[in-house]
Design an enzyme around this catalytic site. Structure first.
Site, PDB file in Angstrom:
ATOM      1  N   LYS A 277       4.114   0.607   9.818  1.00  0.00           N
ATOM      2  CA  LYS A 277       4.301   1.653   9.071  1.00  0.00           C
ATOM      3  C   LYS A 277       3.478   2.965   9.940  1.00  0.00           C
ATOM      4  O   LYS A 277       4.265   4.033   9.781  1.00  0.00           O
ATOM      5  CB  LYS A 277       3.463   1.518   7.706  1.00  0.00           C
ATOM      6  CG  LYS A 277       4.403   1.324   6.700  1.00  0.00           C
ATOM      7  CD  LYS A 277       3.683   1.454   5.317  1.00  0.00           C
ATOM      8  CE  LYS A 277       3.169   0.156   4.782  1.00  0.00           C
ATOM      9  NZ  LYS A 277       2.403   0.160   3.472  1.00  0.00           N
TER      10      LYS A 277
ATOM     11  N   GLU B  86       0.863  -1.178  -0.241  1.00  0.00           N
ATOM     12  CA  GLU B  86       0.193   0.002   0.191  1.00  0.00           C
ATOM     13  C   GLU B  86       0.758   1.271  -0.065  1.00  0.00           C
ATOM     14  O   GLU B  86       1.724   1.457   0.816  1.00  0.00           O
ATOM     15  CB  GLU B  86      -0.873   0.054   1.223  1.00  0.00           C
ATOM     16  CG  GLU B  86      -1.708   1.194   1.162  1.00  0.00           C
ATOM     17  CD  GLU B  86      -2.813   1.247   2.580  1.00  0.00           C
ATOM     18  OE1 GLU B  86      -2.582   0.513   3.253  1.00  0.00           O
ATOM     19  OE2 GLU B  86      -3.457   2.339   2.236  1.00  0.00           O
TER      20      GLU B  86
ATOM     21  N   ARG C 289       5.014 -12.584  10.071  1.00  0.00           N
ATOM     22  CA  ARG C 289       5.589 -11.463   9.953  1.00  0.00           C
ATOM     23  C   ARG C 289       6.958 -11.458  10.401  1.00  0.00           C
ATOM     24  O   ARG C 289       7.294 -12.128  11.337  1.00  0.00           O
ATOM     25  CB  ARG C 289       4.838 -10.175  10.449  1.00  0.00           C
ATOM     26  CG  ARG C 289       3.603  -9.911  10.041  1.00  0.00           C
ATOM     27  CD  ARG C 289       2.859  -8.716  10.981  1.00  0.00           C
ATOM     28  NE  ARG C 289       3.503  -7.541  10.646  1.00  0.00           N
ATOM     29  CZ  ARG C 289       2.914  -6.841   9.708  1.00  0.00           C
ATOM     30  NH1 ARG C 289       1.784  -7.212   9.079  1.00  0.00           N
ATOM     31  NH2 ARG C 289       3.376  -5.558   9.483  1.00  0.00           N
TER      32      ARG C 289
HETATM   33  P1  ATP Z   1       2.493  -2.527   8.325  1.00  0.00           P
HETATM   34  O1  ATP Z   1       1.732  -3.337   9.241  1.00  0.00           O
HETATM   35  O2  ATP Z   1       3.925  -2.072   8.511  1.00  0.00           O
HETATM   36  O3  ATP Z   1       1.826  -1.070   8.211  1.00  0.00           O
HETATM   37  P2  ATP Z   1       1.521  -3.338   5.967  1.00  0.00           P
HETATM   38  O4  ATP Z   1       1.040  -4.822   5.974  1.00  0.00           O
HETATM   39  O5  ATP Z   1       0.106  -2.381   6.339  1.00  0.00           O
HETATM   40  O6  ATP Z   1       2.512  -2.641   6.789  1.00  0.00           O
HETATM   41  P3  ATP Z   1       1.468  -3.207   3.211  1.00  0.00           P
HETATM   42  O7  ATP Z   1       1.841  -2.332   2.280  1.00  0.00           O
HETATM   43  O8  ATP Z   1       0.047  -3.707   3.051  1.00  0.00           O
HETATM   44  O9  ATP Z   1       1.999  -2.846   4.669  1.00  0.00           O
HETATM   45  O10 ATP Z   1       2.552  -4.531   2.955  1.00  0.00           O
HETATM   46  C1  ATP Z   1       2.549  -5.102   1.731  1.00  0.00           C
HETATM   47  C2  ATP Z   1       2.845  -6.658   1.951  1.00  0.00           C
HETATM   48  O11 ATP Z   1       4.076  -6.633   2.762  1.00  0.00           O
HETATM   49  C3  ATP Z   1       1.916  -7.277   2.509  1.00  0.00           C
HETATM   50  O12 ATP Z   1       1.677  -8.627   1.686  1.00  0.00           O
HETATM   51  C4  ATP Z   1       2.202  -7.627   4.032  1.00  0.00           C
HETATM   52  O13 ATP Z   1       1.687  -8.942   4.375  1.00  0.00           O
HETATM   53  C5  ATP Z   1       3.828  -7.748   3.762  1.00  0.00           C
HETATM   54  N1  ATP Z   1       4.393  -7.228   4.966  1.00  0.00           N
HETATM   55  C6  ATP Z   1       4.365  -6.259   5.621  1.00  0.00           C
HETATM   56  N2  ATP Z   1       4.870  -5.905   6.914  1.00  0.00           N
HETATM   57  C7  ATP Z   1       5.682  -7.434   6.848  1.00  0.00           C
HETATM   58  C8  ATP Z   1       6.379  -7.869   7.834  1.00  0.00           C
HETATM   59  N3  ATP Z   1       6.867  -7.190   8.867  1.00  0.00           N
HETATM   60  N4  ATP Z   1       7.047  -9.107   7.564  1.00  0.00           N
HETATM   61  C9  ATP Z   1       6.585  -9.781   6.357  1.00  0.00           C
HETATM   62  N5  ATP Z   1       5.852  -9.311   5.572  1.00  0.00           N
HETATM   63  C10 ATP Z   1       5.231  -8.200   5.721  1.00  0.00           C
HETATM   64 MG    MG Z   2      -1.393  -3.893   4.742  1.00  0.00          MG
END
Ligand code: ATP
Ligand code: MG
Length: 569
Positions: free
Chosen positions: A278, A42, A268
């Site tokens: 984020k 995102e 994660r």
């Molecule tokens: P955050 O929780 O840090 O705000 P997010 O999951 O909302 O991150 P996205 O941009 O939606 O951020 O993430 C893109 C992809 O990266 C998604 O498939 C998510 O599952 C993966 N992702 C995000 N954070 C992690 C993490 N700490 N470890 C592994 N994969 C991750």
């Molecule tokens: Mg997300």
């Protein structure tokens, strides 16, 4: 070899994990005939090292199977999304060593189709427009132990729903006045199935679609359908989406989508002394606790890059962790170990004195100098050697001298002989102090018979010091970084900010570096002998270099491992 080639493991070294097992089985059994994955960020912030785990997994699996991996922006919430983030994400994925080729997509590319499918659900009696407020919806939804209650608007007829949904799209209603919900099961044990919201009204301009829309699909509605449109075979996400999988499948089952993707979840990445959400990272930037998203203390890919961490070290790190469903916190020391391992092999060695103390060699002819042969990288003979100027006045590290040394201090002290690396054995003969009694300069002698640092009579000295010639050195500023958070589990007591490490950045203003370092390329990390790994900051100007410390030389992971305390990979 290009960077992206380097990122693709050869089949023999390909990792194994439960997702790769599924992929293998699906190919063997003919459920799919090629593998298509996607990385779906995102664009509401910069990528962090947690995302790297997902990137390496998605691109890695596709490459191993000869398939492809898409980069898809999950841009369904225009309120928080910006072009700056879109550009940064693309640059960071490339920097990490991956290439999506022509397969760059956006959930917003599908807004029209998603809208048509929403009307399809309404037509089938499987979605309705709800007039409850967000708060009421939450109230009606129930809890883990209590079933939800149906909204009074749940049984609206198809025609009324269609009419209201079209008027939502046409902009007749203010933000939050109505939503479109799937009609599933308000008594479901899975709260995600209690009539989840599919569309909300947001009068906000979108970075790509501008003002074309004032209703936007939710993540749950957009994600699986985007997967289906793109022919994604394995939709890999983190464990918090496990409970969303029944909804993912329900939507796929109830819509005329062209393919049937499946979702798989893995844990994660969490790292000690680090936050990887984020929301938290945005807060650190917005409140000025760090110098932007690419502050070298940030766990963002742009921060790690600015800090001098090679992308290959990040790939090594996430590769070592493997893919599982178990949650935990990985020691940041393991990441640092992977960085040192790479840099030890690849980084050129140079000499730099961070806190200089002048040593004048009184028997060295005034006004003269010579060049010493210095090895560029003892781990890599191909890196060759260079010539380093030496003269009557050199800087040594302030910490390498003690006027009144305790027993175990073997470095320079009055009357003591040490080796200046690649140069000579030198002896301290006198100490010059200022009016307050602070040591401001050392006097000494060198032994001309020890050129190159070797004693012909085989006499031993206990210390070898780095140095730079005072007449030839360049001035530099150096930023010494440490963990951004002092405790391994930031925020465990409720307040993340209280756990910020006040010493995470120490700036040294008057370092002296070897000639040649005043214009070292940004992005090329080197080792300052005995000090650690450093790289020029993009803020460097010609003749005014700024170096960031990537890492010290002390490998705490290796130490933990030797003591059997690592417990992990
Ligand atoms: P955050 O929780 O840090 O705000 P997010 O999951 O909302 O991150 P996205 O941009 O939606 O951020 O993430 C893109 C992809 O990266 C998604 O498939 C998510 O599952 C993966 N992702 C995000 N954070 C992690 C993490 N700490 N470890 C592994 N994969 C991750
Ligand atoms: Mg997300």
């Amino acid at each position: 070899m290009t960077q992206s080639d380097a990122a693709v493991p050869s089949p023999e070294s390909a990792p194994r994990d439960f997702i790769r097992e599924v992929v293998r089985r699906d190919l063997a059994e003919g459920r799919v005939d090629s593998i298509v994955t996607r990385f779906p960020p995102e664009p509401n912030g910069y990528l962090h090292i947690g995302h790297a785990k997902s990137i390496v997994l998605n691109f890695g699996i596709a490459a191993e199977a000869g398939g492809r991996c898409h980069l898809r922006f999950d841009d369904t919430n225009p309120v928080k999304e910006e072009q700056e983030f879109i550009d940064a994400i693309e640059a960071d994925v490339r920097w990490l060593g991956f290439d999506w080729g022509d397969h760059l997509y956006h959930a917003s590319d599908y807004f029209e189709r998603l809208y048509d499918w929403a009307e399809h659900l309404i037509g089938a009696g499987k979605a309705y427009v709800d007039d409850l407020s967000a708060e009421e919806i939450r109230e009606y939804r129930g809890t883990l132990t209590e079933p939800g209650r149906p909204s009074p608007y749940r049984d609206r007829g198809v025609e009324e729903n269609l009419d209201l949904f079209r008027r939502m799209r046409a902009g007749e209603f203010a933000d939050g006045k109505r939503v479109l919900r799937a009609k599933i099961d308000m008594a479901s044990g899975n709260i995600n199935m209690r009539d989840p919201v599919l569309y909300r009204i947001l009068h906000a301009a979108h970075p790509r679609t501008g003002d074309a829309w004032c209703i936007y699909p939710t993540y749950d509605y957009a994600h699986g359908q985007s997967d289906a449109i793109e022919g994604i075979t394995h939709s890999l996400c983190t464990l918090e989406f496990e409970d969303h999988r029944p909804l993912y499948d329900w939507l796929i089952d109830n819509l005329p989508v062209p393919a049937r993707p499946r979702q798989y979840e893995f844990s994660r990445l969490n790292i000690t002394h680090t936050v990887l959400s984020k929301r938290r990272l945005t807060q650190l930037v917005a409140e000025g606790h760090v110098d932007g998203w690419d502050d070298p203390r940030m766990p963002t890919l742009s921060g790690l890059r600015r800090r001098g961490v090679p992308p290959a070290a990040i790939r090594d790190f996430v590769g070592r962790l493997g893919i599982t469903k178990s949650e935990g916190r990985v020691e940041v020391a393991l990441l640092e170990h992977c960085v040192r391992e790479r840099l030890n092999r690849e980084a050129q060695r140079r000499m730099a004195v961070l806190r200089p103390l002048k040593l004048v060699l009184e028997n060295y002819p005034e006004g003269e100098s010579e060049e010493m042969e210095a090895v560029n990288n003892p781990e890599d003979p191909a890196a060759g050697s260079r010539r380093v100027p030496f003269g009557r006045e050199v800087y040594i590290e302030r910490d390498d001298f003690m006027e009144d040394p305790p027993k175990k201090f073997f470095r320079l002290a009055p009357g003591r002989e040490v080796r200046l690396r690649y140069a000579y054995l030198v002896t301290c003969t006198d100490v010059v102090k200022d009016a307050d009694g602070h040591v401001v300069e050392l006097r000494g002698t060198y032994d001309p018979a020890t050129r190159g640092g070797n004693a012909p009579d085989g006499r031993k000295v206990k210390a070898t010091l780095h140095w730079v010639s005072a007449a030839h050195a360049a001035d530099a500023r150096v930023r010494l970084y440490d963990h951004l958070f002092a405790r391994p589990d930031p925020g465990a007591d409720g307040d993340v900010l209280a756990d910020l490490n006040p010493d995470s950045l120490v700036e040294v203003g008057d370092a002296k570096v070897e000639p040649g370092l005043e214009a070292w390329p940004v992005g090329e990390t080197l080792q300052f002998e005995r000090q650690g790994y450093f790289c020029p900051d993009p803020e460097s100007r010609p003749g005014a270099p700024v170096f960031n410390r990537t890492m010290t030389l002390r490998d705490t992971w290796a130490r933990l491992q030797a003591k059997g305390q690592t417990g992990g990979p």
